[in-house]
Design a protein around this motif. Structure first.
Motif, PDB file in Angstrom:
ATOM      1  N   ILE A  77       0.843  -1.188   0.000  1.00  0.00           N
ATOM      2  CA  ILE A  77       0.000   0.000   0.000  1.00  0.00           C
ATOM      3  C   ILE A  77       0.882   1.244   0.000  1.00  0.00           C
ATOM      4  N   GLY A  78       0.665   2.134  -0.972  1.00  0.00           N
ATOM      5  CA  GLY A  78       1.514   3.314  -1.092  1.00  0.00           C
ATOM      6  C   GLY A  78       2.935   2.902  -1.417  1.00  0.00           C
ATOM      7  N   CYS A  79       3.107   2.232  -2.553  1.00  0.00           N
ATOM      8  CA  CYS A  79       4.349   1.515  -2.835  1.00  0.00           C
ATOM      9  C   CYS A  79       5.482   2.390  -3.347  1.00  0.00           C
ATOM     10  N   GLY A  80       5.207   3.648  -3.757  1.00  0.00           N
ATOM     11  CA  GLY A  80       6.267   4.436  -4.373  1.00  0.00           C
ATOM     12  C   GLY A  80       6.755   3.749  -5.631  1.00  0.00           C
ATOM     13  N   ALA A  81       8.038   3.457  -5.697  1.00  0.00           N
ATOM     14  CA  ALA A  81       8.614   2.749  -6.835  1.00  0.00           C
ATOM     15  C   ALA A  81       8.620   1.240  -6.631  1.00  0.00           C
ATOM     16  N   ALA A  82       7.860   0.764  -5.656  1.00  0.00           N
ATOM     17  CA  ALA A  82       7.615  -0.665  -5.424  1.00  0.00           C
ATOM     18  C   ALA A  82       8.876  -1.440  -5.048  1.00  0.00           C
ATOM     19  N   GLN A  83       9.801  -0.790  -4.365  1.00  0.00           N
ATOM     20  CA  GLN A  83      11.000  -1.505  -3.932  1.00  0.00           C
ATOM     21  C   GLN A  83      10.651  -2.662  -2.993  1.00  0.00           C
ATOM     22  N   CYS A  84       9.740  -2.401  -2.057  1.00  0.00           N
ATOM     23  CA  CYS A  84       9.370  -3.449  -1.101  1.00  0.00           C
ATOM     24  C   CYS A  84       8.671  -4.606  -1.805  1.00  0.00           C
ATOM     25  N   ALA A  85       7.748  -4.282  -2.703  1.00  0.00           N
ATOM     26  CA  ALA A  85       7.038  -5.317  -3.450  1.00  0.00           C
ATOM     27  C   ALA A  85       8.010  -6.151  -4.271  1.00  0.00           C
ATOM     28  N   ARG A  86       9.027  -5.506  -4.822  1.00  0.00           N
ATOM     29  CA  ARG A  86       9.997  -6.220  -5.639  1.00  0.00           C
ATOM     30  C   ARG A  86      10.807  -7.192  -4.778  1.00  0.00           C
ATOM     31  N   ALA A 103       1.040  -7.659  -5.446  1.00  0.00           N
ATOM     32  CA  ALA A 103       0.418  -6.537  -6.142  1.00  0.00           C
ATOM     33  C   ALA A 103       0.747  -5.281  -5.345  1.00  0.00           C
ATOM     34  N   ALA A 104       0.830  -4.147  -6.028  1.00  0.00           N
ATOM     35  CA  ALA A 104       1.198  -2.906  -5.351  1.00  0.00           C
ATOM     36  C   ALA A 104       0.486  -1.737  -6.012  1.00  0.00           C
ATOM     37  N   PHE A 105       0.263  -0.679  -5.225  1.00  0.00           N
ATOM     38  CA  PHE A 105      -0.359   0.514  -5.799  1.00  0.00           C
ATOM     39  C   PHE A 105       0.170   1.761  -5.124  1.00  0.00           C
ATOM     40  N   ASP A 106       0.021   2.875  -5.833  1.00  0.00           N
ATOM     41  CA  ASP A 106       0.390   4.176  -5.294  1.00  0.00           C
ATOM     42  C   ASP A 106      -0.525   5.219  -5.905  1.00  0.00           C
ATOM     43  N   VAL A 107      -0.704   6.328  -5.212  1.00  0.00           N
ATOM     44  CA  VAL A 107      -1.539   7.410  -5.721  1.00  0.00           C
ATOM     45  C   VAL A 107      -0.831   8.190  -6.827  1.00  0.00           C
ATOM     46  N   SER A 108       0.512   8.094  -6.863  1.00  0.00           N
ATOM     47  CA  SER A 108       1.305   8.905  -7.782  1.00  0.00           C
ATOM     48  C   SER A 108       1.683   8.123  -9.033  1.00  0.00           C
ATOM     49  N   ALA A 121      -5.847   4.895  -1.568  1.00  0.00           N
ATOM     50  CA  ALA A 121      -5.922   3.908  -0.486  1.00  0.00           C
ATOM     51  C   ALA A 121      -7.270   3.885   0.210  1.00  0.00           C
ATOM     52  N   GLU A 122      -8.058   4.943   0.060  1.00  0.00           N
ATOM     53  CA  GLU A 122      -9.365   4.976   0.710  1.00  0.00           C
ATOM     54  C   GLU A 122     -10.426   4.204  -0.069  1.00  0.00           C
ATOM     55  N   ALA A 123     -10.070   3.730  -1.276  1.00  0.00           N
ATOM     56  CA  ALA A 123     -11.007   2.947  -2.094  1.00  0.00           C
ATOM     57  C   ALA A 123     -10.190   1.987  -2.948  1.00  0.00           C
ATOM     58  N   LEU A 124      -9.853   0.833  -2.402  1.00  0.00           N
ATOM     59  CA  LEU A 124      -8.949  -0.090  -3.072  1.00  0.00           C
ATOM     60  C   LEU A 124      -9.641  -0.818  -4.228  1.00  0.00           C
ATOM     61  N   PRO A 125      -8.960  -0.934  -5.361  1.00  0.00           N
ATOM     62  CA  PRO A 125      -9.547  -1.593  -6.539  1.00  0.00           C
ATOM     63  C   PRO A 125      -9.302  -3.101  -6.532  1.00  0.00           C
ATOM     64  N   PHE A 126      -9.563  -3.753  -5.400  1.00  0.00           N
ATOM     65  CA  PHE A 126      -9.344  -5.186  -5.272  1.00  0.00           C
ATOM     66  C   PHE A 126     -10.572  -5.842  -4.644  1.00  0.00           C
ATOM     67  N   ALA A 127     -10.775  -7.108  -4.988  1.00  0.00           N
ATOM     68  CA  ALA A 127     -11.912  -7.854  -4.456  1.00  0.00           C
ATOM     69  C   ALA A 127     -11.700  -8.187  -2.981  1.00  0.00           C
ATOM     70  N   GLU A 128     -12.747  -8.660  -2.347  1.00  0.00           N
ATOM     71  CA  GLU A 128     -12.692  -9.022  -0.934  1.00  0.00           C
ATOM     72  C   GLU A 128     -11.875 -10.294  -0.722  1.00  0.00           C
TER      73      GLU A 128
END
Length: 254
Positions: A59-68, A78-83, A108-115
């Motif tokens: 959540i709020g991944c920036g350049a997704a270093q952590c996800a990588r 999966a990762a997302f960011d507002v920017s 982050a206040e409305a995630l585009p993912f299923a339950e």
């Protein structure tokens, strides 16, 4: 509809993503999971537990270093960011490293993912300090987590808000009330909001976690490590020896 805070911060991060990655990219590492300016590394801390074979959302991944890094440990990520500009840096790192981390632009206040589709969720200073409604974010995280799933997030330690954001001696003397929840704001010459960061006390965070339906399972205040000399904004060896700079909350969806 995105909140005023979300819209302002999306523009700020789009404008400042390049400078941010130049200044902090080496410290964060292209495939590293650093929780905070103290340098706490998930490879050592294991706050998320075993990630191999788990579905993980950053959540709020920036350049997704952590996800990588998580993907490199065998997680399905999966990762997302507002920017959008931050996500362009994620693509740049993908091309440089030969990796491929799936990222989307989202609020982050409305995630585009299923339950109930993720086993784990994580956020290293992402989204939560910058949103007007953190309870909405926590409820969204709980919604997309499977029963028994875990969420770990780091934010600026609330006590820091009682002190100037100064890495030197001036930053050791409190100059405002810890209980003043006025956000930090930046505005342009016309008075339009261009950046905002919100203050919540430690009790606020605990109560928000409880109100979301998540269960708080752990709280970590990383100490400043010996030999770590890097200054990051108001974080520094001097201040780190006296007051905590980061709070890391571990939660379960039970």
């Amino acid at each position: 509809m995105p909140s005023l805070s979300s819209r302002a911060n999306r523009g700020w991060w789009d404008d400042n993503a390049d400078d941010y990655q130049v200044e902090h990219g080496e410290f964060l590492r292209d495939t590293g999971f650093i929780w905070c300016p103290e340098g706490l590394d998930e490879a050592d801390a294991h706050l998320l537990g075993e990630v191999r074979g788990r579905r993980v959302l950053e959540i709020g991944c920036g350049a997704a270093q952590c996800a990588r890094w998580l993907a490199g440990q065998g997680a399905e990520v999966a990762a997302f960011d507002v920017s959008h500009r931050q996500l362009r840096h994620s693509r740049r790192i993908d091309e440089a490293t030969g990796s491929r981390v799936p990222v989307v632009q989202a609020d982050a206040e409305a995630l585009p993912f299923a339950e109930a589709v993720f086993d784990l969720a994580c956020s290293a200073f992402g989204a939560l300090p910058f949103v007007a409604d953190p309870l909405a974010v926590l409820r969204e995280v709980r919604r997309v987590l499977r029963p028994g799933g875990r969420f770990v997030f780091s934010v600026s330690h609330p006590i820091r808000w009682a002190f100037p954001d100064d890495p030197g001696p001036h930053g050791l003397t409190s100059d405002r009330s810890y209980f003043d929840r006025s956000p930090y704001e930046e505005r342009d010459e016309d008075g339009a909001l261009t950046y905002v960061e919100h203050h919540r006390t430690m009790a606020d965070w605990v109560n928000l976690v409880a109100a979301s339906g998540l269960r708080l399972t752990g709280l970590l205040e990383p100490e400043w490590p010996e030999g770590h000399q890097r200054v990051w904004g108001g974080w520094s060896p001097l201040r780190g020896r006296h007051i905590p700079g980061t709070a890391v909350f571990s939660c379960a969806n039970s």
